[in-house]
Write a protein that holds these residues in place. Structure first.
Motif, short mmCIF file in Angstrom:
data_model
loop_
_atom_site.label_atom_id
_atom_site.label_comp_id
_atom_site.label_asym_id
_atom_site.label_seq_id
_atom_site.Cartn_x
_atom_site.Cartn_y
_atom_site.Cartn_z
N ASP A 1 -4.96 -4.10 6.83
CA ASP A 1 -6.19 -3.90 6.07
C ASP A 1 -5.96 -2.80 5.05
OD1 ASP A 1 -8.67 -3.55 5.01
OD2 ASP A 1 -9.69 -3.09 6.90
N ASP B 1 -7.68 -1.75 2.74
CA ASP B 1 -8.89 -1.00 2.40
C ASP B 1 -9.33 -0.05 3.51
OD1 ASP B 1 -9.11 -2.34 -0.09
OD2 ASP B 1 -10.04 -4.05 0.93
N SER B 2 -8.67 -0.09 4.66
CA SER B 2 -9.08 0.74 5.78
C SER B 2 -8.68 2.20 5.55
CB SER B 2 -8.45 0.23 7.08
OG SER B 2 -7.03 0.30 7.01
N LYS B 3 -9.45 3.10 6.13
CA LYS B 3 -9.16 4.53 6.02
C LYS B 3 -8.35 4.98 7.23
CE LYS B 3 -12.24 7.43 4.42
NZ LYS B 3 -13.42 8.35 4.30
N GLU C 1 -3.62 7.12 12.72
CA GLU C 1 -3.61 5.69 12.99
C GLU C 1 -3.93 4.92 11.72
OE1 GLU C 1 -5.18 2.43 16.28
OE2 GLU C 1 -6.13 4.41 16.21
N ILE C 2 -3.07 3.96 11.38
CA ILE C 2 -3.20 3.16 10.16
C ILE C 2 -3.21 1.69 10.54
CG2 ILE C 2 -2.06 2.53 7.98
CD1 ILE C 2 -0.73 5.32 8.06
N ASP C 3 -4.15 0.94 9.95
CA ASP C 3 -4.16 -0.51 10.11
C ASP C 3 -3.37 -1.11 8.94
OD1 ASP C 3 -4.61 -3.21 10.32
OD2 ASP C 3 -6.77 -3.05 10.59
N ARG D 1 0.84 -1.21 0.00
CA ARG D 1 0.00 0.00 0.00
C ARG D 1 0.87 1.25 0.00
NH1 ARG D 1 -4.64 1.46 4.60
NH2 ARG D 1 -5.71 3.07 3.39
N ARG E 1 -9.70 -0.30 19.53
CA ARG E 1 -9.55 0.40 18.26
C ARG E 1 -9.81 1.90 18.34
NH1 ARG E 1 -8.12 -1.92 13.39
NH2 ARG E 1 -6.99 -3.82 13.92
N HIS E 2 -10.63 2.34 19.27
CA HIS E 2 -10.89 3.77 19.39
C HIS E 2 -10.45 4.30 20.76
CE1 HIS E 2 -12.89 3.94 15.53
NE2 HIS E 2 -13.54 2.83 15.86
N THR F 1 -1.71 -1.51 15.39
CA THR F 1 -1.80 -0.48 14.37
C THR F 1 -0.58 0.43 14.42
OG1 THR F 1 -3.11 0.95 15.84
CG2 THR F 1 -4.32 -0.51 14.33
N SER G 1 -9.27 -5.89 19.71
CA SER G 1 -10.13 -5.12 18.81
C SER G 1 -10.95 -4.08 19.56
CB SER G 1 -11.05 -6.05 18.03
OG SER G 1 -11.92 -6.76 18.90
#
Length: 661
Positions: free
Chosen positions: A341, A343-345, A336-338, A215, A401-402, A262, A398
């Motif tokens: 994934d 396709d994640s934003k 923050e980047i996964d 990516r 995540r936030h 992440t 998980s």
């Protein structure tokens, strides 16, 4: 009209080194009185060797204890002072080879890089960006030491990105015009690369062809705005009336990694990309003033605003949300980047505050509480930590995540007696009120620097990377240098040298080793610079401000910093290797220090003109990656004429041993 071309070398490093903290110069009596108090306590040497006489450190490790192997198990290399040094020199018994350079393929359909830099921006979006910086290796569970993702920041661009440098056309009204294709290529060369890599049967690391995980994230990639500023009026622009999505990330310097897997990339000197030409409006906006958004053609170094209107922060009353005046507010965040994934934003986490942030290093407590430490890399700025409200549950990652969307941001105050306090940036408390320009908590986070000014945080000598000891949780920060110390900023115990050209490393221990503590004890781990008695190029004794107290190999301007699993402290440097004060330290370096004995040993030297930055290992610490940023001659070709390329270097021991052992 006039066209100018900037060629291989750029003065952007000098631009990045602008003082943004408006603190006024301390008067001479203040400086003398501070120095007198230091002398009464034992002199500046006391601060340099540790205010607690070495009692601060409590590293829990076996290497280096009586009867065990020393922590530093390699023979150091010599400093390299030759003007034409153009290679990577590593300790005996180790091999270092270029692995991933600007222009190398990230996506499978990327074209081969061309030495004349003639490829367009569409090609650049498929290739490695420029100026590799912070990075991390994310292992795969089934083969953690031979297979994983390598995630790399691309901080900014060099004029070498284009065949003939950066082109500017100077207009009659004093503005500058840029070619649209150059600007697009520069935007494409910023951001982050994600590579799937594997070690082959011959022991060589290779990019995995055909991986869906490859990516490229750039200055054009859509990103979500998370946390308290999501949708805020001060985040809305003509191109994003909702204030919830921003295009791209800029000036990605160092980084961090979360316990839930992440990547945290950090936006540092974003102010160099914007301009607000309306002086009256600029004077009303603390988020422009305090963060260095300039008012003329020299402030927006790349003049992207001539092509992309969102980088022109001059208000336009005729346009919704006054055009793009709020666009600078959308940069300076942790992103923050996964990496697993594609396709994640990416998400900009605004609860963590807006800074010229160098890193986001996590310290995790036994109870799941955590702190995220950062330096704000400008002269006279602050050391920070963010403590999330929630706790990380390792059994349910998980759910975290936030976790970075709510919490408390703190700035550090280093008291002269060796104690310290974390000052909370909470609206309505300690002067952070509407009377002082803070209408709400969002305003505090947008202008975190201004809030820390009011709280009385300690202005530091360009805070850079942070590292947390894997056992004791002691925290170390590099302070690269500060020529304004003693003039614009007073000398103090944590910043004990006027005209500080070489920098220092400061460390602290949180109360009860708790990452969420609000008090700590600190000392100066070392002062960088020459050994006593050193001479300059003319054979004359060096002035006192250039003398350090390093026990071992000398260096200037510590920057990158990281611990390995055994507790070795790895130090990377970013000095001006052509300056008079670096005549003896030479080219930039990777060094290793023993936190208990304070011994420092030089492990690697990079090419002339290049910064050594970015550091990560495989979990077994038998493979090490570092970055050579903006080499000045022809590295990695090292043939004296090829276009130099920022490069990730892979390092292994010839007999497969742990790096540094």
């Amino acid at each position: 009209m006039r066209q100018d071309h900037q060629h291989y070398h750029t003065d952007l490093a000098a631009v990045d080194d602008r003082r943004l903290n408006p603190s006024q110069a301390a008067d001479l009596d203040t400086i003398i009185n501070r120095s007198r108090r230091q002398v009464l306590k034992g002199g500046l040497a006391l601060a340099a060797i540790g205010l607690f006489g070495g009692g601060l450190l409590g590293c829990q490790r076996s290497p280096g204890t009586p009867g065990s192997a020393p922590l530093l198990g390699f023979t150091g290399v010599a400093a390299q002072t030759a003007a034409d040094f153009d290679q990577v020199l590593v300790a005996e018994g180790y091999s270092a080879r270029p692995f991933f350079s600007w222009g190398d393929a990230v996506l499978d359909n990327a074209p081969a890089w061309l030495d004349d830099a003639s490829q367009d921006w569409q090609a650049q979006l498929l290739q490695a960006g420029d100026n590799h910086d912070g990075m991390h290796f994310f292992p795969f569970e089934d083969a953690p030491n031979t297979h994983g993702l390598l995630v790399i920041n691309h901080e900014y661009i060099n004029p070498t990105l284009h065949p003939d440098g950066l082109t500017f056309t100077h207009l009659a009204d004093g503005r500058r015009q840029r070619p649209v294709d150059q600007v697009r290529k520069e935007q494409a060369a910023h951001g982050v690369s994600v590579l799937e890599i594997r070690r082959d049967a011959e022991g060589q690391w290779q990019r995995v062809a055909g991986s869906r995980l490859h990516r490229r994230i750039s200055a054009m990639t859509p990103m979500a705005i998370g946390g308290p500023l999501a949708g805020d009026l001060r985040m809305r622009t003509a191109s994003d009336p909702s204030g919830t999505e921003v295009l791209g990330t800029l000036n990605n310097c160092s980084m961090g990694v979360t316990p839930w897997g992440t990547y945290l990339t950090c936006e540092e000197n974003f102010h160099n990309y914007f301009v607000n030409r309306d002086a009256a409006d600029h004077a009303t906006r603390p988020t422009h003033q305090r963060y260095g958004i300039g008012q003329d053609q020299h402030s927006a170094y790349y003049a992207w605003e001539s092509v992309d209107p969102r980088f022109d922060a001059t208000p336009d009353p005729a346009v919704e949300y006054q055009g793009h005046v709020n666009e600078p507010n959308r940069f300076g965040w942790v992103v923050e980047i996964d990496p697993f994934d594609p396709d994640s934003k990416p998400i900009k986490r605004t609860a963590m505050g807006r800074l010229g942030r160098e890193c986001s290093v996590v310290s995790l407590g036994d109870d799941g509480r955590m702190a995220v430490y950062s330096g704000d890399d400008a002269r006279g700025e602050y050391v920070w930590k963010f403590v999330p409200d929630g706790r990380h549950d390792a059994s349910n990652p998980s759910a975290s995540r936030h976790l970075l969307d709510t919490g408390t941001l703190y700035a550090a105050r280093f008291d002269e007696d060796g104690h310290g306090h974390w000052l909370p940036l909470i609206w309505g408390q300690n002067g952070l009120t509407e009377d002082n320009g803070f209408a709400d908590q969002q305003a505090v986070l947008l202008n975190a620097r201004g809030a820390a000014d009011i709280l009385g945080a300690t202005p530091m000598d360009r805070p850079e990377w942070v590292a947390v000891h894997p056992d004791s949780r002691e925290v170390y920060v590099t302070l690269t240098n500060n020529r304004d110390r003693g003039s614009r900023f007073p000398v103090d115990a944590a910043n004990p040298r006027a005209n500080n050209q070489h920098g220092q490393i400061v460390r602290w221990r949180e109360a009860n080793a708790d990452p969420a503590a609000t008090t700590f004890e600190w000392d100066v781990f070392l002062l960088a610079g020459d050994q006593p008695g050193a001479l300059d190029a003319d054979g004359q004794p060096l002035p006192d401000n250039l003398i350090g107290n390093i026990q071992g190999d000398i260096f200037s301007s510590p920057d990158g910093l990281a611990f390995d699993g055994a507790g070795r402290l790895w130090i990377q440097t970013d000095s001006d290797d052509e300056a008079a004060h670096t005549v003896n330290t030479g080219c930039n370096q990777l060094l290793c220090a023993d936190p208990q004995t304070r011994e420092v040993r030089r492990f690697l030297v990079g090419p002339r003109g290049g910064e050594i930055t970015g550091i990560t290992w495989t979990p077994d610490y038998r493979t090490l990656w570092i970055n050579v940023q903006h080499p000045g001659i022809s590295y990695p070709a090292s043939d004296g004429h090829s276009r130099p390329r920022s490069t990730t270097v892979v390092i292994t021991h010839d007999q497969g041993k742990v790096i540094g052992s």
